[in-house]
Design a protein around this motif. Structure first.
Motif, PDB file in Angstrom:
ATOM      1  N   ARG A  57       0.837  -1.211   0.000  1.00 28.01           N
ATOM      2  CA  ARG A  57       0.000   0.000   0.000  1.00 28.01           C
ATOM      3  C   ARG A  57       0.865   1.252   0.000  1.00 28.01           C
ATOM      4  NH1 ARG A  57      -3.142  -2.087   4.561  1.00 28.01           N
ATOM      5  NH2 ARG A  57      -4.484  -3.653   3.682  1.00 28.01           N
ATOM      6  N   ALA A  58       1.971   1.192   0.724  1.00 23.00           N
ATOM      7  CA  ALA A  58       2.863   2.346   0.778  1.00 23.00           C
ATOM      8  C   ALA A  58       3.456   2.621  -0.604  1.00 23.00           C
ATOM      9  CB  ALA A  58       3.964   2.113   1.789  1.00 23.00           C
ATOM     10  N   ALA A  59       3.844   1.583  -1.315  1.00 21.72           N
ATOM     11  CA  ALA A  59       4.390   1.744  -2.660  1.00 21.72           C
ATOM     12  C   ALA A  59       3.327   2.292  -3.607  1.00 21.72           C
ATOM     13  CB  ALA A  59       4.921   0.419  -3.175  1.00 21.72           C
ATOM     14  N   ALA A  60       2.112   1.790  -3.474  1.00 21.79           N
ATOM     15  CA  ALA A  60       1.025   2.240  -4.346  1.00 21.79           C
ATOM     16  C   ALA A  60       0.666   3.690  -4.049  1.00 21.79           C
ATOM     17  CB  ALA A  60      -0.189   1.338  -4.188  1.00 21.79           C
ATOM     18  N   SER A  61       0.765   4.109  -2.793  1.00 24.09           N
ATOM     19  CA  SER A  61       0.423   5.498  -2.475  1.00 24.09           C
ATOM     20  C   SER A  61       1.410   6.452  -3.130  1.00 24.09           C
ATOM     21  CB  SER A  61       0.375   5.712  -0.966  1.00 24.09           C
ATOM     22  OG  SER A  61       1.681   5.598  -0.423  1.00 24.09           O
ATOM     23  N   GLY A  62       2.663   6.041  -3.261  1.00 25.42           N
ATOM     24  CA  GLY A  62       3.641   6.856  -3.979  1.00 25.42           C
ATOM     25  C   GLY A  62       3.287   6.974  -5.448  1.00 25.42           C
ATOM     26  N   LEU A  63       2.742   5.907  -6.005  1.00 27.48           N
ATOM     27  CA  LEU A  63       2.340   5.919  -7.410  1.00 27.48           C
ATOM     28  C   LEU A  63       1.100   6.774  -7.626  1.00 27.48           C
ATOM     29  CD1 LEU A  63       2.792   2.137  -8.287  1.00 27.48           C
ATOM     30  CD2 LEU A  63       4.362   4.015  -8.765  1.00 27.48           C
ATOM     31  N   ARG A  64       0.254   6.842  -6.618  1.00 25.91           N
ATOM     32  CA  ARG A  64      -0.988   7.615  -6.751  1.00 25.91           C
ATOM     33  C   ARG A  64      -0.726   9.114  -6.851  1.00 25.91           C
ATOM     34  NH1 ARG A  64      -2.685   3.378  -3.390  1.00 25.91           N
ATOM     35  NH2 ARG A  64      -4.317   2.158  -4.370  1.00 25.91           N
ATOM     36  N   GLN A  65       0.453   9.544  -6.432  1.00 29.13           N
ATOM     37  CA  GLN A  65       0.786  10.966  -6.484  1.00 29.13           C
ATOM     38  C   GLN A  65       1.249  11.394  -7.876  1.00 29.13           C
ATOM     39  OE1 GLN A  65       3.673  11.332  -3.384  1.00 29.13           O
ATOM     40  NE2 GLN A  65       2.177  11.123  -1.754  1.00 29.13           N
ATOM     41  N   GLN A 107       2.772  10.981 -16.287  1.00 27.38           N
ATOM     42  CA  GLN A 107       3.885  10.282 -15.649  1.00 27.38           C
ATOM     43  C   GLN A 107       3.590   8.790 -15.510  1.00 27.38           C
ATOM     44  OE1 GLN A 107       4.050  12.647 -12.076  1.00 27.38           O
ATOM     45  NE2 GLN A 107       5.909  13.713 -12.753  1.00 27.38           N
ATOM     46  N   LEU A 108       2.340   8.461 -15.194  1.00 24.54           N
ATOM     47  CA  LEU A 108       1.949   7.051 -15.110  1.00 24.54           C
ATOM     48  C   LEU A 108       2.162   6.358 -16.451  1.00 24.54           C
ATOM     49  CD1 LEU A 108      -1.366   6.849 -13.037  1.00 24.54           C
ATOM     50  CD2 LEU A 108       0.783   5.722 -12.540  1.00 24.54           C
ATOM     51  N   GLU A 109       1.686   6.982 -17.523  1.00 27.07           N
ATOM     52  CA  GLU A 109       1.839   6.407 -18.863  1.00 27.07           C
ATOM     53  C   GLU A 109       3.312   6.221 -19.208  1.00 27.07           C
ATOM     54  OE1 GLU A 109      -0.269   5.175 -21.110  1.00 27.07           O
ATOM     55  OE2 GLU A 109      -1.903   5.494 -19.702  1.00 27.07           O
ATOM     56  N   GLN A 110       4.119   7.228 -18.875  1.00 27.18           N
ATOM     57  CA  GLN A 110       5.544   7.159 -19.171  1.00 27.18           C
ATOM     58  C   GLN A 110       6.208   6.008 -18.416  1.00 27.18           C
ATOM     59  OE1 GLN A 110       7.170   8.810 -21.443  1.00 27.18           O
ATOM     60  NE2 GLN A 110       9.142   7.893 -20.947  1.00 27.18           N
ATOM     61  N   GLN A 111       5.857   5.854 -17.137  1.00 30.15           N
ATOM     62  CA  GLN A 111       6.461   4.775 -16.346  1.00 30.15           C
ATOM     63  C   GLN A 111       6.000   3.398 -16.811  1.00 30.15           C
ATOM     64  OE1 GLN A 111       6.668   5.100 -12.151  1.00 30.15           O
ATOM     65  NE2 GLN A 111       7.618   7.130 -12.200  1.00 30.15           N
ATOM     66  N   VAL A 112       4.742   3.296 -17.232  1.00 24.78           N
ATOM     67  CA  VAL A 112       4.254   2.023 -17.772  1.00 24.78           C
ATOM     68  C   VAL A 112       5.052   1.668 -19.025  1.00 24.78           C
ATOM     69  CG1 VAL A 112       2.309   0.916 -18.946  1.00 24.78           C
ATOM     70  CG2 VAL A 112       1.926   2.145 -16.833  1.00 24.78           C
ATOM     71  N   ALA A 157       1.763  -3.802 -13.331  1.00 23.15           N
ATOM     72  CA  ALA A 157       0.436  -4.089 -12.777  1.00 23.15           C
ATOM     73  C   ALA A 157       0.023  -3.021 -11.776  1.00 23.15           C
ATOM     74  CB  ALA A 157       0.432  -5.466 -12.126  1.00 23.15           C
ATOM     75  N   GLN A 158       0.955  -2.584 -10.933  1.00 23.82           N
ATOM     76  CA  GLN A 158       0.634  -1.549  -9.948  1.00 23.82           C
ATOM     77  C   GLN A 158       0.268  -0.239 -10.646  1.00 23.82           C
ATOM     78  OE1 GLN A 158       4.255  -1.534  -7.679  1.00 23.82           O
ATOM     79  NE2 GLN A 158       3.456  -2.959  -6.145  1.00 23.82           N
ATOM     80  N   LEU A 159       1.052   0.127 -11.658  1.00 20.85           N
ATOM     81  CA  LEU A 159       0.790   1.373 -12.373  1.00 20.85           C
ATOM     82  C   LEU A 159      -0.561   1.325 -13.078  1.00 20.85           C
ATOM     83  CD1 LEU A 159       4.360   1.869 -13.838  1.00 20.85           C
ATOM     84  CD2 LEU A 159       3.255   3.376 -12.192  1.00 20.85           C
ATOM     85  N   LEU A 160      -0.848   0.209 -13.731  1.00 18.95           N
ATOM     86  CA  LEU A 160      -2.132   0.088 -14.434  1.00 18.95           C
ATOM     87  C   LEU A 160      -3.300   0.051 -13.457  1.00 18.95           C
ATOM     88  CD1 LEU A 160      -1.207  -2.425 -17.270  1.00 18.95           C
ATOM     89  CD2 LEU A 160      -1.506   0.045 -17.442  1.00 18.95           C
ATOM     90  N   GLU A 165      -8.351   3.834 -25.313  1.00 24.46           N
ATOM     91  CA  GLU A 165      -6.954   3.442 -25.553  1.00 24.46           C
ATOM     92  C   GLU A 165      -6.733   3.084 -27.019  1.00 24.46           C
ATOM     93  OE1 GLU A 165      -5.171   0.408 -23.110  1.00 24.46           O
ATOM     94  OE2 GLU A 165      -5.875   1.382 -21.287  1.00 24.46           O
ATOM     95  N   LYS A 166      -7.664   2.321 -27.553  1.00 19.97           N
ATOM     96  CA  LYS A 166      -7.562   1.888 -28.950  1.00 19.97           C
ATOM     97  C   LYS A 166      -7.605   3.092 -29.890  1.00 19.97           C
ATOM     98  CE  LYS A 166      -9.927  -1.171 -32.195  1.00 19.97           C
ATOM     99  NZ  LYS A 166     -11.072  -2.058 -32.380  1.00 19.97           N
ATOM    100  N   ASN A 167      -8.532   4.013 -29.638  1.00 18.34           N
ATOM    101  CA  ASN A 167      -8.651   5.206 -30.477  1.00 18.34           C
ATOM    102  C   ASN A 167      -7.415   6.090 -30.367  1.00 18.34           C
ATOM    103  OD1 ASN A 167     -11.130   4.435 -31.462  1.00 18.34           O
ATOM    104  ND2 ASN A 167     -12.281   5.612 -29.954  1.00 18.34           N
ATOM    105  N   ALA A 168      -6.848   6.187 -29.165  1.00 18.00           N
ATOM    106  CA  ALA A 168      -5.642   6.993 -28.973  1.00 18.00           C
ATOM    107  C   ALA A 168      -4.471   6.384 -29.740  1.00 18.00           C
ATOM    108  CB  ALA A 168      -5.310   7.095 -27.488  1.00 18.00           C
TER     109      ALA A 168
END
Length: 178
Positions: free
Chosen positions: A62-70, A75-80, A113-116, A137-140
Motif C-alpha cells: 500500500r505504501a508503494a502504491a500510495s507513492g504511485l498515486r501521487q 507520468q503514469l503512462e511514461q512509467q508504464v 500491474a501496480q501502475l495500471l 486506448e484503442k482510439n488513442a
C-alpha cells in the motif's frame, strides 16, 4: 494421489503396519509445521534481545502504491512504457542467453500491474467503464499511428469497394444495351 493421506499411500507402497504408516504421517505433519515461515504481527522478544517486529507485506504494498498515486496521468503512462520496455529488454537477454537477473522480470511485471491498477482506479473514480477505457486506448493508439503516417508524408488509400465496381460495371452494361 495428492488428495490421499500418507497412511493410504503407505498402504499402496506395501507398508502393512498401521503404526509405521501413522508415524510417517506424523513426521510429515511436523515437517510441514517447521517449514512454515513465521509471521510476525506482534512484538517478539528473546532473552536479552531487543524486541523484533516485522511489517506485513500488504502494508508495504500500500505504501508503494500510495507513492504511485501521487503521479500525474502522463507520468503514469511514461512509467508504464518504461517498465514494459525494460521487460522486453530482459526477455531479449533471456532469449539470447546473456546474463540477467530473472527476478527483475517479475519485479517489472509487478510494477506495470501496480501502475495500471492506479490508472484504472482513477478511471473508476471518473465513472469510466472498462469498455469505454479500452475503446479510448484503442482510439488513442490509432490516432497516434495516423499522426506518425501524416508526419512521414505517407498516404494510405483504402481500396475501392467491390460493390462500387460492380455497380459501375452494371451501369456500363445497362448503358451499352440501350
Amino acid at each position: 494421489f495428492s488428495g490421499s493421506s500418507h497412511y493410504a499411500r503407505s498402504k499402496r507402497r506395501g507398508r502393512e503396519s498401521e503404526s509405521e504408516a501413522r508415524s510417517s504421517d506424523e513426521r510429515a505433519r511436523k515437517r510441514r509445521e517447521t517449514m512454515r515461515p513465521m509471521r510476525l504481527t506482534q512484538t517478539v522478544t528473546r532473552q536479552g534481545a531487543a524486541p523484533l517486529t516485522a511489517p506485513r507485506r500488504a502494508v508495504t504494498a500500500r505504501a508503494a502504491a500510495s507513492g504511485l498515486r501521487q503521479l500525474s496521468d502522463a507520468q503514469l503512462e511514461q512509467q508504464v512504457k518504461e517498465a514494459k520496455t525494460e521487460i522486453v529488454k530482459l526477455e531479449m537477454k533471456k532469449a539470447s542467453r546473456q546474463e540477467f537477473k530473472p527476478h527483475e522480470i517479475k519485479a517489472q511485471k509487478k510494477r506495470v500491474a501496480q501502475l495500471l491498477t492506479v490508472k484504472r482506479e482513477r478511471e473508476i473514480e471518473q465513472g469510466i467503464s472498462k469498455r469505454e477505457s479500452k475503446r479510448a486506448e484503442k482510439n488513442a493508439a490509432l490516432a497516434k499511428y495516423k499522426q506518425q503516417l501524416k508526419d512521414a508524408n505517407i498516404v494510405i488509400q483504402r481500396p475501392k469497394s467491390t460493390k462500387l465496381r460492380w455497380q459501375k460495371r452494371q451501369a456500363a452494361r445497362d448503358a451499352s444495351e440501350e
